[in-house]
Design an enzyme around this catalytic site. Sequence first.
Site, mmCIF file in Angstrom:
data_model
loop_
_atom_site.group_PDB
_atom_site.id
_atom_site.type_symbol
_atom_site.label_atom_id
_atom_site.label_comp_id
_atom_site.label_asym_id
_atom_site.label_seq_id
_atom_site.Cartn_x
_atom_site.Cartn_y
_atom_site.Cartn_z
ATOM 1 N N ARG A 106 -23.674 40.972 -2.867
ATOM 2 C CA ARG A 106 -23.523 39.617 -2.325
ATOM 3 C C ARG A 106 -24.901 38.999 -2.210
ATOM 4 O O ARG A 106 -25.798 39.582 -1.590
ATOM 5 C CB ARG A 106 -22.870 39.616 -0.953
ATOM 6 C CG ARG A 106 -23.095 38.272 -0.260
ATOM 7 C CD ARG A 106 -22.317 38.070 0.989
ATOM 8 N NE ARG A 106 -20.916 37.888 0.685
ATOM 9 C CZ ARG A 106 -20.057 37.321 1.524
ATOM 10 N NH1 ARG A 106 -20.461 36.867 2.689
ATOM 11 N NH2 ARG A 106 -18.797 37.193 1.199
ATOM 12 N N HIS A 133 -16.954 33.572 -6.240
ATOM 13 C CA HIS A 133 -16.503 34.516 -5.203
ATOM 14 C C HIS A 133 -15.172 35.126 -5.664
ATOM 15 O O HIS A 133 -14.120 34.891 -5.065
ATOM 16 C CB HIS A 133 -16.338 33.760 -3.878
ATOM 17 C CG HIS A 133 -16.242 34.640 -2.669
ATOM 18 N ND1 HIS A 133 -16.418 36.010 -2.712
ATOM 19 C CD2 HIS A 133 -15.980 34.347 -1.373
ATOM 20 C CE1 HIS A 133 -16.274 36.503 -1.495
ATOM 21 N NE2 HIS A 133 -15.999 35.519 -0.662
ATOM 22 N N GLN A 136 -12.502 37.070 -3.421
ATOM 23 C CA GLN A 136 -11.782 36.192 -2.490
ATOM 24 C C GLN A 136 -10.521 35.617 -3.149
ATOM 25 O O GLN A 136 -9.467 35.510 -2.525
ATOM 26 C CB GLN A 136 -12.707 35.057 -2.034
ATOM 27 C CG GLN A 136 -12.054 34.070 -1.083
ATOM 28 C CD GLN A 136 -11.793 34.644 0.292
ATOM 29 O OE1 GLN A 136 -12.670 35.229 0.910
ATOM 30 N NE2 GLN A 136 -10.561 34.481 0.788
ATOM 31 N N ASP A 229 -12.901 25.053 2.623
ATOM 32 C CA ASP A 229 -14.005 25.996 2.864
ATOM 33 C C ASP A 229 -15.050 25.228 3.670
ATOM 34 O O ASP A 229 -14.956 23.998 3.816
ATOM 35 C CB ASP A 229 -14.562 26.469 1.504
ATOM 36 C CG ASP A 229 -15.699 27.485 1.630
ATOM 37 O OD1 ASP A 229 -15.866 28.073 2.718
ATOM 38 O OD2 ASP A 229 -16.426 27.696 0.623
ATOM 39 N N CYS A 270 -11.108 30.611 3.278
ATOM 40 C CA CYS A 270 -11.663 31.951 3.054
ATOM 41 C C CYS A 270 -12.312 32.520 4.315
ATOM 42 O O CYS A 270 -12.469 33.729 4.430
ATOM 43 C CB CYS A 270 -12.675 31.897 1.911
ATOM 44 S SG CYS A 270 -13.930 30.636 2.119
ATOM 45 N N ARG A 315 -8.143 40.591 1.821
ATOM 46 C CA ARG A 315 -9.426 40.921 1.192
ATOM 47 C C ARG A 315 -9.526 42.428 0.990
ATOM 48 O O ARG A 315 -10.012 42.904 -0.031
ATOM 49 C CB ARG A 315 -10.615 40.459 2.078
ATOM 50 C CG ARG A 315 -10.766 38.969 2.280
ATOM 51 C CD ARG A 315 -11.022 38.216 1.005
ATOM 52 N NE ARG A 315 -12.136 38.754 0.215
ATOM 53 C CZ ARG A 315 -13.432 38.647 0.527
ATOM 54 N NH1 ARG A 315 -13.811 37.995 1.612
ATOM 55 N NH2 ARG A 315 -14.375 39.157 -0.246
HETATM 56 N N1 NVA Z 1 -18.775 28.756 0.344
HETATM 57 C C1 NVA Z 1 -18.997 29.717 1.404
HETATM 58 C C2 NVA Z 1 -18.052 30.854 1.273
HETATM 59 C C3 NVA Z 1 -18.131 31.868 2.373
HETATM 60 C C4 NVA Z 1 -17.166 32.998 2.224
HETATM 61 C C5 NVA Z 1 -20.443 30.181 1.359
HETATM 62 O O1 NVA Z 1 -20.939 30.479 0.265
HETATM 63 O O2 NVA Z 1 -21.084 30.238 2.405
HETATM 64 N N1 CP Z 2 -14.570 35.155 3.122
HETATM 65 C C1 CP Z 2 -15.675 35.907 3.135
HETATM 66 O O1 CP Z 2 -16.269 36.237 2.097
HETATM 67 O O2 CP Z 2 -16.056 36.280 4.377
HETATM 68 P P1 CP Z 2 -17.448 36.974 4.760
HETATM 69 O O3 CP Z 2 -18.524 35.970 4.486
HETATM 70 O O4 CP Z 2 -17.305 37.283 6.226
HETATM 71 O O5 CP Z 2 -17.625 38.198 3.931
#
Ligand code: NVA
Ligand code: CP
Length: 330
Positions: A106, A133, A136, A229, A270, A315
């Site tokens: 990540r 992602h 997800q 989101d 998400c 998830r």
């Molecule tokens: N678009 C958000 C998704 C978090 C799961 C981010 O990248 O922060």
């Molecule tokens: N939805 C998601 O990816 O959550 P986290 O950022 O908590 O991993």
Amino acid sequence: MPVNLRGRHLLTLKDFTPEEIQYLLNLSFDLKAKKRAGIRGNLLAGKNICLLFEKTSTRTRCAFEVAAHDEGANVTFLTNSQMGKKESVEDTAKVLGRYYDGIEFRGFKQETVDALAKYSGVSVWNGLTDLYHPTQILADFLTIMEHVNKPLNQVKLVYAGDARNNMGNSLMIGAAKLGMHFVALAPEALWPSEALVEEMKAVAAETGATIELSADISAVAGADVLYTDVWVSMGEEHLFEERINQLKAYQVNMDMVKKTENPDVIFMHCLPAFHDLETEVGQSISEKFGISEMEVTDEVFRSRYSVVFDEAENRMHTIKAVMVATIGNL
Ligand code: NVA
Ligand code: CP
């Protein structure tokens, strides 16, 4: 042709056929039923998995850890590695590939997860980058299959918000692959890139999907799924003021829910979500801009339409399916 994903990476769903995505969803169903029946498995016995994080996480990290443990694997959670600071991604990949059977990443750049895949020699899974992602989306589609009484290729999913972020991109890709009606509902400045839209329209022509971009809220009519989101993704925290101004008209609230004209519409997110003032960021936004909710109202978030915690649970089941399919003892 039977689907075989052994040794594959999951960098973006673009690399997967509709049959392969459906296979992962079916495997997720089976693994969820197995867990519900209290059966501990050994499909990942003897495997070592590295969880490499540049950005924060609750669901993704915990889903990988629990899924791995449920099927007998060991995990290392790595947030303070040398990568990018004192050691290149290539060298890091070559080292980690000597220890581990699979690597989750990540972070910021898609190029990083692509390079880990190129140089490590083991399966690499994208746990979120600025662009995509994919894990997800598997959880989201499993949740839709559980809550919407229609095949996925008849589902209309409206994503309201920053449609050019990792979630906007990935939902569009997943929807195109599985033949869904996808609407990116956002001001034009926040639509997905033209290149990706064109690419997904070509996929849609094969699968029967519809890809629609709209700035007009009336596009929610007939939606089976209302999805949103955060307005500001990780790494873009300097953009709050601009995004609030661009997206306040696209907040998911009861008015928008009513405009779907579908009493069975479901609300998805998400997570994490800014639906109240119970967070430091929520507090600071409220002090600066005088709003107590952002992308979704507390009323919708807690309503009977909301399936966000089923989505969060999924998830884990879907990530387990990805690991089992790619490196498991199936
Ligand atoms: N678009 C958000 C998704 C978090 C799961 C981010 O990248 O922060
Ligand atoms: N939805 C998601 O990816 O959550 P986290 O950022 O908590 O991993």
